[in-house]
Design a protein around this motif. Structure first.
Motif, PDB file in Angstrom:
ATOM      1  N   GLY A 175      11.947  90.588 -15.124  1.00  0.00           N
ATOM      2  CA  GLY A 175      13.026  90.274 -14.192  1.00  0.00           C
ATOM      3  C   GLY A 175      12.856  88.964 -13.469  1.00  0.00           C
ATOM      4  N   GLY A 176      11.919  88.128 -13.925  1.00  0.00           N
ATOM      5  CA  GLY A 176      11.710  86.846 -13.264  1.00  0.00           C
ATOM      6  C   GLY A 176      11.045  87.018 -11.915  1.00  0.00           C
ATOM      7  N   PHE A 177      11.393  86.146 -10.981  1.00  0.00           N
ATOM      8  CA  PHE A 177      10.757  86.162  -9.665  1.00  0.00           C
ATOM      9  C   PHE A 177      11.346  87.292  -8.822  1.00  0.00           C
ATOM     10  CE2 PHE A 177      10.108  84.440  -5.292  1.00  0.00           C
ATOM     11  CZ  PHE A 177       8.721  84.380  -5.331  1.00  0.00           C
TER      12      PHE A 177
ATOM     13  N   THR B  80       9.028  93.139  -8.978  1.00  0.00           N
ATOM     14  CA  THR B  80       8.318  93.635 -10.169  1.00  0.00           C
ATOM     15  C   THR B  80       7.259  92.640 -10.625  1.00  0.00           C
ATOM     16  OG1 THR B  80      10.310  94.804 -10.876  1.00  0.00           O
ATOM     17  CG2 THR B  80       8.581  94.480 -12.529  1.00  0.00           C
ATOM     18  N   LEU B  81       7.594  91.336 -10.564  1.00  0.00           N
ATOM     19  CA  LEU B  81       6.634  90.321 -10.963  1.00  0.00           C
ATOM     20  C   LEU B  81       5.418  90.338 -10.041  1.00  0.00           C
ATOM     21  CD1 LEU B  81       6.156  87.946 -12.931  1.00  0.00           C
ATOM     22  CD2 LEU B  81       7.040  86.450 -11.141  1.00  0.00           C
TER      23      LEU B  81
ATOM     24  N   MET C  22       2.915  90.455 -19.106  1.00  0.00           N
ATOM     25  CA  MET C  22       4.205  90.489 -18.429  1.00  0.00           C
ATOM     26  C   MET C  22       4.462  89.226 -17.603  1.00  0.00           C
ATOM     27  SD  MET C  22       5.440  93.144 -19.645  1.00  0.00           S
ATOM     28  CE  MET C  22       6.964  93.161 -18.703  1.00  0.00           C
ATOM     29  N   VAL C  23       3.414  88.631 -17.056  1.00  0.00           N
ATOM     30  CA  VAL C  23       3.578  87.422 -16.255  1.00  0.00           C
ATOM     31  C   VAL C  23       3.898  86.212 -17.135  1.00  0.00           C
ATOM     32  CG1 VAL C  23       2.317  85.791 -14.781  1.00  0.00           C
ATOM     33  CG2 VAL C  23       2.163  88.232 -14.332  1.00  0.00           C
ATOM     34  N   THR C  24       3.515  86.269 -18.403  1.00  0.00           N
ATOM     35  CA  THR C  24       3.729  85.131 -19.304  1.00  0.00           C
ATOM     36  C   THR C  24       4.885  85.404 -20.273  1.00  0.00           C
ATOM     37  OG1 THR C  24       1.966  86.010 -20.748  1.00  0.00           O
ATOM     38  CG2 THR C  24       1.351  84.325 -19.138  1.00  0.00           C
ATOM     39  N   LEU C  25       4.602  86.016 -21.398  1.00  0.00           N
ATOM     40  CA  LEU C  25       5.630  86.242 -22.415  1.00  0.00           C
ATOM     41  C   LEU C  25       6.682  87.252 -21.973  1.00  0.00           C
ATOM     42  CD1 LEU C  25       3.446  86.296 -25.673  1.00  0.00           C
ATOM     43  CD2 LEU C  25       4.603  84.364 -24.572  1.00  0.00           C
TER      44      LEU C  25
END
Length: 423
Positions: free
Chosen positions: A317-319, A322-323, A308-311
């Motif tokens: 949702g970006g920054f 959730t990230l 999720m952090v990469t692809l």
């Protein structure tokens, strides 16, 4: 007199051994990581006129030479004792870091990073062996995790020094100040005991007879070769999952995703907070559920977070908050590193235990010399996100192959080689 590992409960001496080993491991791993942050946050690259290719080589060199340190330090630890080798390896990586601050070009920095890698590789092996041999079996998983959690603190210190202190004091002074842990050797010499399991092995005439070649020969001999191959496979897969993520992650977040230094620092802090929680949770989980199921559960958690952090950046949702949650999962999943030290301690005999930990862990880490090069290659043709996402399948492979090793929760450490049995 009963062995320390046969104590019914945890004694103050167990905590002292853990504390010294823990501090040594923090600064060991900190020195290994520091260059990653100094490259991106200081004038080091410009001052030494380094090309991108030379930077990749420098980032991988210390990793490659941890294999050398693991080979040498572990075997010497089996021959001469855990405590003296712990002191020597701390001195070696501290001198390497001090010399890094005095570098005048690519080749001098390369030599200094190689020396740092040698010390780093040897320290991990003897520290985990010492803790594994002295604590009671029912808490070995927890103590192994507590010790390994030092890597999370190391990343925190490296990121704080690299992002906040080094831009102010300069990369040379940042390196030189990082050599101060060498002073800890004085306290280790005075206050920490030798492993009584190793001393017993020496008294029985086992460890004193084995040199480096003999220890390696025993590891690849009929009784242990399958265990050696499987342990190396699991560790290499897990190591790849870690380093494919770690080396270029600050650059990925800053350059590819356009985040500020402060935003990157907060995300990395969330990763580190998750790691601390993961190590603590894994220790209890492995002593309760067992080494293999706990390792697999945490490997899957890591894979999901990394994906999720990469692809899955846009899907997440970006920054956004959730990230941060997914970064926490990445750190939480890295708690499975708490398994490697206890597991390797438990599947190898005392006569080659430190050598086995050093050779397996640091061979797996030395291979990661190729990680920054591979990610740079993929990034040039796709994106940094795609390169770092290669960590996901490696995490899943590690979680699957650990089942080929025996379950060792709560076993008493064996002093000599037994007939190999893998279940």
């Amino acid at each position: 007199m009963a062995l320390l590992s046969e104590s019914a409960g945890v004694l103050p001496i167990h905590r002292k051994i853990l504390a010294f080993s823990f501090i040594g491991w923090i600064f060991d791993f900190y020195d290994l990581l520091l260059l990653t942050f100094l490259i991106s946050k200081t004038t080091l690259k410009a001052d030494l006129v380094l090309s991108t290719a030379e930077v990749s080589i420098l980032l991988g060199t210390a990793l490659a030479f941890t294999a050398v340190g693991g080979f040498i330090g572990g075997a010497l630890g089996d021959r001469y004792g855990r405590k003296p080798l712990l002191m020597i390896t701390i001195l070696v990586y501290s001198v390497g870091t001090l010399l890094s601050g005095a570098a005048i070009g690519f080749w001098t920095l390369l030599a200094a990073r190689a020396l740092t890698g040698i010390g780093v590789g040897g320290e991990w092996a003897v520290a985990h062996t010492l803790v594994g041999e002295t604590v009671p079996p029912h808490v070995r998983g927890r103590y192994g995790s507590y010790l390994q959690s030092g890597s999370a603190f190391a990343r925190f210190f490296a990121s704080m020094v690299g992002n906040l202190l080094a831009p102010w004091i300069g990369w040379r002074l940042a390196f030189m100040l990082s050599a101060l842990p060498a002073l800890m050797v004085v306290f280790i010499r005075r206050q920490m005991p030798e492993s009584d399991v190793w001393l017993q092995s020496v008294k029985a005439g086992v460890s004193s007879r084995l040199g480096y070649v003999a220890a390696l020969g025993q590891m690849v001999g009929p009784a242990l070769r399958k265990t050696t191959a499987l342990a190396l496979t699991v560790t290499t897969f897990n190591m790849a999952a870690y380093w494919f993520k770690t080396i270029w992650l600050p650059t990925y977040l800053h350059d590819t995703r356009g985040l500020s230094n402060a935003d990157v620092a907060w995300l990395l802090l969330m990763d580190q907070v998750g790691s601390i929680g993961g190590y603590i949770a894994f220790g209890f989980c492995s002593d309760f559920l067992g080494r293999r199921p706990s390792f697999t559960i945490f490997s899957v958690i890591k894979a999901v977070g990394l994906l999720m952090v990469t692809l899955g950046w846009d899907l997440a949702g970006g920054f956004t908050p959730t990230l941060f949650a997914f970064m926490f999962l990445v750190g939480m999943g890295e708690g499975n590193w708490g398994c490697i030290g206890p597991l390797l301690n438990e599947v190898f005999p005392t006569s080659v235990r430190a050598a086995a930990l050093g050779i397996i862990y640091n061979t797996a880490r030395g291979v990661q010399f190729f990680a920054p090069v591979i990610i740079g290659f993929v990034a040039a043709r796709s994106s940094f996100g795609a390169g770092i996402a290669l960590a996901v399948p490696f995490a899943l492979l590690a979680g699957a192959t650990v089942w080929l090793l025996p379950e060792t929760k709560g076993v008493r450490l064996m002093g000599t080689v037994k007939k190999e049995k893998i279940a």
